[in-house]
Design an enzyme around this catalytic site. Structure first.
Site, PDB file in Angstrom:
ATOM      1  N   ARG A 151      34.513  32.345  29.157  1.00  0.00           N
ATOM      2  CA  ARG A 151      33.700  32.993  29.289  1.00  0.00           C
ATOM      3  C   ARG A 151      32.541  33.212  28.816  1.00  0.00           C
ATOM      4  NH1 ARG A 151      35.769  38.324  32.250  1.00  0.00           N
ATOM      5  NH2 ARG A 151      36.860  37.153  33.494  1.00  0.00           N
ATOM      6  N   ARG A 193      38.346  50.714  30.463  1.00  0.00           N
ATOM      7  CA  ARG A 193      38.411  49.738  31.555  1.00  0.00           C
ATOM      8  C   ARG A 193      37.335  48.748  31.153  1.00  0.00           C
ATOM      9  NH1 ARG A 193      39.529  46.270  34.096  1.00  0.00           N
ATOM     10  NH2 ARG A 193      41.304  46.710  36.644  1.00  0.00           N
ATOM     11  N   LYS A 194      37.296  47.896  31.867  1.00  0.00           N
ATOM     12  CA  LYS A 194      35.843  46.793  32.064  1.00  0.00           C
ATOM     13  C   LYS A 194      34.683  47.712  31.985  1.00  0.00           C
ATOM     14  CE  LYS A 194      36.498  44.694  36.574  1.00  0.00           C
ATOM     15  NZ  LYS A 194      35.951  43.635  37.413  1.00  0.00           N
ATOM     16  N   GLY A 253      40.535  36.635  45.995  1.00  0.00           N
ATOM     17  CA  GLY A 253      42.158  35.939  46.347  1.00  0.00           C
ATOM     18  C   GLY A 253      42.797  37.201  46.955  1.00  0.00           C
ATOM     19  N   CYS A 262      37.464  40.475  43.393  1.00  0.00           N
ATOM     20  CA  CYS A 262      36.706  40.203  42.163  1.00  0.00           C
ATOM     21  C   CYS A 262      35.983  39.372  43.231  1.00  0.00           C
ATOM     22  CB  CYS A 262      37.399  38.911  41.534  1.00  0.00           C
ATOM     23  SG  CYS A 262      38.376  39.741  39.969  1.00  0.00           S
ATOM     24  N   GLY A 263      35.796  38.833  44.067  1.00  0.00           N
ATOM     25  CA  GLY A 263      34.876  38.624  44.881  1.00  0.00           C
ATOM     26  C   GLY A 263      34.160  38.873  45.656  1.00  0.00           C
TER      27      GLY A 263
END
Length: 499
Positions: free
Chosen positions: A29, A144-145, A422, A427-428
């Site tokens: 990434r 967390r992110k 998914g 994440c989508g």
């Protein structure tokens, strides 16, 4: 300990071990501030993935206006990282509980309607986050992110409502200096989604990085470190209380002061006023945001940009070299990414646009896709991701193409956005889609194995009047049944008609 290094610690360098691709294969990434690349960078990255062949090597445009390269071996990683650094790209702290890619307007600097060119600020914040590309230990172990964006226009292409920090352009009432109103806490998750809320703050441009550090260090020191589904910034704000959180952020600012939002005036025009949502028939809500796909006049006389649709953000070996070639041949050598997983080639002279549109890679990634392919977003899916329960990208594209063949939409409709995830980690970004899909397994009969399916959502909104898509159906198997249910939603809610 070795396994922990390979599977966990390398994520701080942007390397993710992907066993589905085979032991020792990694996804890399990057960090691409504002999603801007040049042709040299594109060609090098295409060379990286091409080495591994079509079965292993590929790249994804992500919902963070970023790229992920797949198929990489650990043996090749040091040379790849070194070369990327020489080309001005870092991967530092792009994984785990760190600040992710800083997003901005995909048409920054070329948009006739922009109120703020986001590119320099995205670059400055990236340099802060990585401490000049050397790594920033002070914010490398957050609860967390963390997502940051800089808004460039009323269209809000950056999706500020789902960012932990959104910087919204404003001007000081006192001295006219540029700066930002600040929104905080936006996120999506399996158990809770929250829109970013105003911090009641105005910060000068020059203090934007200090403001981000004040928020990040507060989150680092006070954030919840428990179940990972309850550790994003908004949970910290809830735990501390809004007033206490704001007070702590202000205390950590230079001078210990954080001006109120009322001390500045927003630079954003009211997009809703120009394209109102019909309170009875919401089927035309998508007109509130321009589409960057297609060909458009830039603010620079005689130049245009072309927005190319890259379905589900999937790039194969050869694609990035082809994009680099047309960027050099017709534009200024620049390639841009969007959070909707598409590509923009800017600075094309109008007289060259017809020839540009004839290029094979432009035919492949057409600027004029079907309505549903145009608005398609998808996570990685089960091909590579260990958590995905379904194959998203191939199924998403197949469904969108089939329905585009069957349906037409009202004149003036720019896009209808279908977002696929998914698994429940979304994440989508399924909850921001007009129609959202979250992968699950479906048992269609007792004597058969479970098949791939989705939980179906509808009604997500973006822009200045965001809303979360709501669950409308559970455990719908992929195939004809899903197609008919989505078709019915599009006809009922979005004005679609049979062709």
């Amino acid at each position: 300990e070795k396994a922990k290094t390979i599977d966990v610690r390398l994520k701080w360098m942007g390397l993710f071990h992907r066993l589905k691709a085979g032991k020792g294969r990694f996804m890399l990434r990057l960090r691409l501030p504002n999603g801007v690349l040049n042709s040299e960078q594109c060609r090098y990255m295409d060379g990286v993935i091409s080495k591994y062949g079509e079965e292993q090597g590929c790249a994804d445009v992500t919902t963070r206006q970023n790229l992920q390269l797949r198929g990489i071996t650990l043996e090749d990683a040091p040379e790849i990282l070194s070369t990327l650094e020489s080309l001005g790209i870092t991967t530092l702290q792009s994984g785990m509980d760190n600040v992710r890619n800083v997003a901005g307007s995909p048409i920054a600097g070329i948009d006739p309607q922009e109120v703020y060119d986001t590119r320099a600020m995205c670059q400055a914040l990236t340099e802060y986050v990585t401490q000049g590309y050397d790594g920033n230990p002070a914010i490398s172990n957050l609860p967390r992110k963390f997502n940051i964006c800089v808004v460039g226009s009323a269209d809000m292409f950056e999706h500020p409502h789902i960012n932990d920090i959104a910087l919204v352009p404003a001007k000081s009432n006192d001295n006219g200096k540029l700066g930002f109103h600040v929104e905080v806490g936006g996120f999506l998750s399996p158990i809770r989604c929250a829109d970013a809320i105003p911090l009641d703050a105005f910060v000068d441009e020059g203090d934007a990085a200090a403001l981000c550090h004040a928020i990040l260090s507060t989150f680092r020191d006070y954030g919840v470190r428990g179940p990972r589904t309850k550790t994003r910034l908004m949970w910290c704000i809830d735990e501390m209380g809004y007033d206490n959180f704001r007070e702590e952020v202000a205390r950590r600012m230079p001078g210990g002061n954080l001006p109120r939002a009322s001390e500045a005036t927003t630079l954003l025009p009211d997009a809703i006023a120009h394209h109102p949502i019909d309170p009875i028939d919401e089927s035309y809500h998508h007109s509130t945001r321009r589409s960057v796909l297609g060909t458009h006049d830039q603010k620079q006389d005689g130049l245009q940009w072309a927005g190319l649709c890259v379905p589900t953000g999937s790039l194969e070996p050869g694609d990035m070299t082809a994009l680099a070639n047309i960027a050099d041949k017709f534009g200024s050598g620049e390639v841009r990414l969007t959070v909707d997983q598409n590509v923009i080639i800017p600075n094309i002279p109008k007289e060259k646009m017809d020839a540009f549109l004839e290029e094979p890679i432009v035919q492949k990634f057409t600027p004029f896709p079907g309505m549903l392919v145009a608005g398609l977003v998808s996570c990685t899916g089960a091909r590579w991701c260990p958590q995905a329960q379904i194959h998203t990208k191939s199924n998403a594209l197949e469904l969108a193409q089939r329905l585009d063949e069957q349906l037409g939409f009202p004149e003036g409709t720019n896009e209808v956005r279908m977002h696929w995830s998914g698994c429940p980690n979304v994440c989508g970004q399924s909850q921001v889609g007009d129609v959202g899909f979250i992968g699950t397994s479906v048992k269609v009969s007792k004597d058969q194995d479970a098949v791939e399916g989705v939980n179906l959502l509808e009604g997500g909104r973006i822009g200045q009047a965001p809303a979360e898509a709501q669950l409308v159906d559970k455990k719908v198997p992929l195939g004809d049944e899903l197609e008919q249910k989505v078709k019915a939603i599009l006809m009922e809610k979005y004005g679609a008609v049979e062709k």
